[in-house]
Design a protein around this motif. Structure first.
Motif, PDB file in Angstrom:
ATOM      1  N   HIS A   8       0.831  -1.204   0.000  1.00  3.33           N
ATOM      2  CA  HIS A   8       0.000   0.000   0.000  1.00  3.33           C
ATOM      3  C   HIS A   8       0.865   1.253   0.000  1.00  3.33           C
ATOM      4  O   HIS A   8       0.569   2.220  -0.707  1.00  3.33           O
ATOM      5  N   ALA A  48     -10.002  -2.410  -2.149  1.00 11.64           N
ATOM      6  CA  ALA A  48      -9.724  -2.230  -0.721  1.00 11.64           C
ATOM      7  C   ALA A  48     -11.024  -2.053   0.056  1.00 11.64           C
ATOM      8  O   ALA A  48     -11.197  -2.617   1.146  1.00 11.64           O
ATOM      9  N   SER A  78      -7.644   2.073   1.941  1.00 12.35           N
ATOM     10  CA  SER A  78      -6.526   1.224   2.364  1.00 12.35           C
ATOM     11  C   SER A  78      -6.390   1.252   3.883  1.00 12.35           C
ATOM     12  O   SER A  78      -6.163   0.219   4.520  1.00 12.35           O
ATOM     13  N   ARG A  89      -5.326  -9.429  -1.744  1.00  8.56           N
ATOM     14  CA  ARG A  89      -5.016  -7.997  -1.829  1.00  8.56           C
ATOM     15  C   ARG A  89      -3.548  -7.779  -2.185  1.00  8.56           C
ATOM     16  O   ARG A  89      -3.214  -6.855  -2.935  1.00  8.56           O
TER      17      ARG A  89
END
Length: 235
Positions: free
Chosen positions: A12, A49, A98, A131
């Protein structure tokens, strides 16, 4: 195996730095994915997300909800509706969702990771791995400088294992740089050799730095792993 939460948080951060200086014009331009602008890719990463955060929040309460109540049509509509955001809006929404996802994961204990989710009919831990894949693979699609060679080795090995079902039965994949192999069940057949990140990129349908090789040519790739996933033999 514990899900790679710290690695996703690191991804991220890499993604947010990658788009920190992106302009409205750059987001309107074509991405490496046919038919999608960079704005579409970023809209997908942001909503992905949000979706995983929603699943996690409900799972931690013992609830099972659909990833998208309206299925793939809802997913696609959200991407189309948000792709045209300004660069500043994209950055703000990405950071917010996120952070929401990371906060949900921070509340999970060892038992919580085993909670069921509807995404791929798996458990909460599987969404962390998913993810991780989404973040790094789509960073390549943004075509802003990240390449498969930038992928962490652990992400590459995981992606190979996840995508192995795209190969014909009997195929063996050998990563010569890390001396590791994977095989698809069935009578031994084609052996595909390359560096681990190149193999992962090829299996993900992205362009590797150096194409993997096989004695009689690379096998054709099948579709992305089905939902729910099917068990494959790996060595």
């Amino acid at each position: 195996m514990q899900p790679p939460v710290a690695a996703v948080i690191e991804a991220h951060g890499t993604l947010e730095r990658l788009v920190a200086g992106v302009t409205d014009q750059q987001l309107a331009e074509a991405s490496a994915l046919p038919g999608w602008s960079r704005g579409h890719v970023l809209a997908h990463l942001t909503d992905n997300a949000r979706m995983f955060a929603r699943l996690a929040e409900h799972a931690l309460r013992g609830d099972l909800v659909a990833a998208y109540d309206g299925g793939v049509d809802e997913r696609n509509a959200i991407i189309e509706a948000t792709a045209g955001r300004s660069a500043a809006e994209h950055r703000a929404e990405l950071a917010a969702h996120s952070a929401r996802l990371e906060a949900a994961w921070a509340r999970a204990d060892d038992e919580d990771w085993k909670r069921s989710v509807t995404f791929r009919n798996a458990d909460l831990a599987a969404t962390v791995w998913a993810r991780w894949r989404e973040a790094w693979i789509h960073m390549v699609d943004l075509d802003l400088g990240v390449r498969p060679d930038d992928w962490p080795e652990g992400l590459a090995t995981h992606a190979i294992a996840f995508l192995l079902g795209r190969l014909p039965a009997g195929t063996r994949v050998y990563a010569e740089d890390v001396r590791r192999q994977w095989s698809v069940g069935g009578r031994p057949g084609t052996v595909v050799t390359g560096r681990v990140r190149d193999l992962a990129a090829w299996l993900a349908g992205r362009t590797p730095a150096v194409s993997p090789v096989a004695a009689h040519g690379l096998p054709a790739l099948g579709p992305w792993p089905p939902h729910p996933p099917q068990r494959q033999n790996r060595t």
